[in-house]
Design an enzyme around this catalytic site. Structure first.
Site, PDB file in Angstrom:
ATOM      1  N   LYS A   3      37.555  46.716  42.925  1.00 48.04           N
ATOM      2  CA  LYS A   3      36.325  46.361  42.215  1.00 48.04           C
ATOM      3  C   LYS A   3      35.250  45.839  43.181  1.00 48.04           C
ATOM      4  CE  LYS A   3      38.493  45.423  37.737  1.00 48.04           C
ATOM      5  NZ  LYS A   3      38.535  44.483  36.590  1.00 48.04           N
ATOM      6  N   TYR A  43      34.957  51.955  30.789  1.00 48.84           N
ATOM      7  CA  TYR A  43      35.551  50.856  30.021  1.00 48.84           C
ATOM      8  C   TYR A  43      35.243  50.949  28.527  1.00 48.84           C
ATOM      9  CZ  TYR A  43      37.272  48.212  34.061  1.00 48.84           C
ATOM     10  OH  TYR A  43      37.989  47.794  35.157  1.00 48.84           O
ATOM     11  N   PHE A  51      33.309  40.540  26.148  1.00 50.22           N
ATOM     12  CA  PHE A  51      33.057  40.550  27.591  1.00 50.22           C
ATOM     13  C   PHE A  51      32.572  41.909  28.090  1.00 50.22           C
ATOM     14  CE2 PHE A  51      37.665  41.316  26.982  1.00 50.22           C
ATOM     15  CZ  PHE A  51      37.822  42.524  27.648  1.00 50.22           C
ATOM     16  N   ARG A  79      51.237  47.217  38.325  1.00 50.91           N
ATOM     17  CA  ARG A  79      50.834  46.019  37.552  1.00 50.91           C
ATOM     18  C   ARG A  79      51.477  44.762  38.155  1.00 50.91           C
ATOM     19  NH1 ARG A  79      46.635  47.276  34.308  1.00 50.91           N
ATOM     20  NH2 ARG A  79      46.887  45.118  33.716  1.00 50.91           N
ATOM     21  N   THR A  85      45.754  39.690  34.755  1.00 53.46           N
ATOM     22  CA  THR A  85      44.309  39.956  34.663  1.00 53.46           C
ATOM     23  C   THR A  85      43.504  38.736  35.120  1.00 53.46           C
ATOM     24  OG1 THR A  85      44.771  41.397  32.778  1.00 53.46           O
ATOM     25  CG2 THR A  85      42.481  40.690  33.064  1.00 53.46           C
ATOM     26  N   ARG A  96      45.680  40.082  43.054  1.00 52.45           N
ATOM     27  CA  ARG A  96      44.683  39.230  42.386  1.00 52.45           C
ATOM     28  C   ARG A  96      44.822  37.765  42.809  1.00 52.45           C
ATOM     29  NH1 ARG A  96      44.878  42.503  36.653  1.00 52.45           N
ATOM     30  NH2 ARG A  96      42.989  43.735  36.964  1.00 52.45           N
ATOM     31  N   ASN A 106      37.979  40.324  39.359  1.00 52.31           N
ATOM     32  CA  ASN A 106      39.420  40.197  39.616  1.00 52.31           C
ATOM     33  C   ASN A 106      39.978  41.262  40.553  1.00 52.31           C
ATOM     34  OD1 ASN A 106      39.394  42.263  37.778  1.00 52.31           O
ATOM     35  ND2 ASN A 106      40.782  41.311  36.304  1.00 52.31           N
ATOM     36  N   GLU A 120      41.814  58.560  33.769  1.00 51.84           N
ATOM     37  CA  GLU A 120      40.999  57.828  34.749  1.00 51.84           C
ATOM     38  C   GLU A 120      40.929  58.585  36.076  1.00 51.84           C
ATOM     39  OE1 GLU A 120      42.669  53.838  34.624  1.00 51.84           O
ATOM     40  OE2 GLU A 120      41.806  53.510  32.637  1.00 51.84           O
TER      41      GLU A 120
END
Ligand code: GDP
Length: 131
Positions: A3, A43, A51, A79, A85, A96, A106, A120
């Site tokens: 990100k 998203y 959010f 994951r 998250t 993270r 994050n 995706e």
């Protein structure tokens, strides 16, 4: 996806290193800037959430790194590697925990199912861009 916060903070190399050392094979990779429209599309599953607006603004605030990763049991193992998250709840040593500052910023995204990984992957990459 790496990100905008992690890209801006210079963590691309360290994150890809952790990913490959954890046994994932990179089969597609690119640095790309998402427009608000494209971030919103990516998203769209969250568009009713409070959010969503902040998430779209953040994800279009700077470049991201998109990748397709392969591994047995990839979804679950990735994951585990990235952690919760909310980085405050992420296990020590997870991506993270190491590189993220907040639930918005994050550091990384991960697909939550094989089906969504397919969707995706197709969002970011043509057949020509995969090995
Ligand atoms: P992920 O699969 O762990 O990335 O989490 P989700 O798919 O549930 O949510 C997508 C992204 O939306 C997360 O990575 C966060 O950046 C953001 N997000 C999720 N839940 C919240 C929340 O409660 N508050 C805020 N501000 N952002 C959130």
């Amino acid at each position: 996806m790496i990100k905008p916060d992690a890209v801006a903070n210079g963590h691309i190399g360290a994150i890809l290193d952790k990913i490959t050392k954890s046994g994932f094979k990179i089969v597609a990779l690119k640095l790309i800037a998402l427009s608000e429209e494209k971030a919103g599309e990516f998203y769209s599953v969250h568009k009713e959430r409070g959010f969503y607006k902040d998430l779209v603004a953040f994800m279009s605030s700077g470049p991201v790194v998109a990748a397709i990763l392969e591994k047995d049991n990839a979804i679950e193992d990735y994951r585990k590697l990235i952690g919760a998250t909310d980085p405050a709840k992420a296990e020590p040593g997870t991506i993270r925990n190491l590189f993220a500052k907040s639930i918005d910023a994050n550091a990384v995204h991960g697909s939550d199912s094989d089906e969504n990984a397919e969707i995706e992957g197709n969002f970011f990459f043509s057949a020509f861009e995969r090995v």
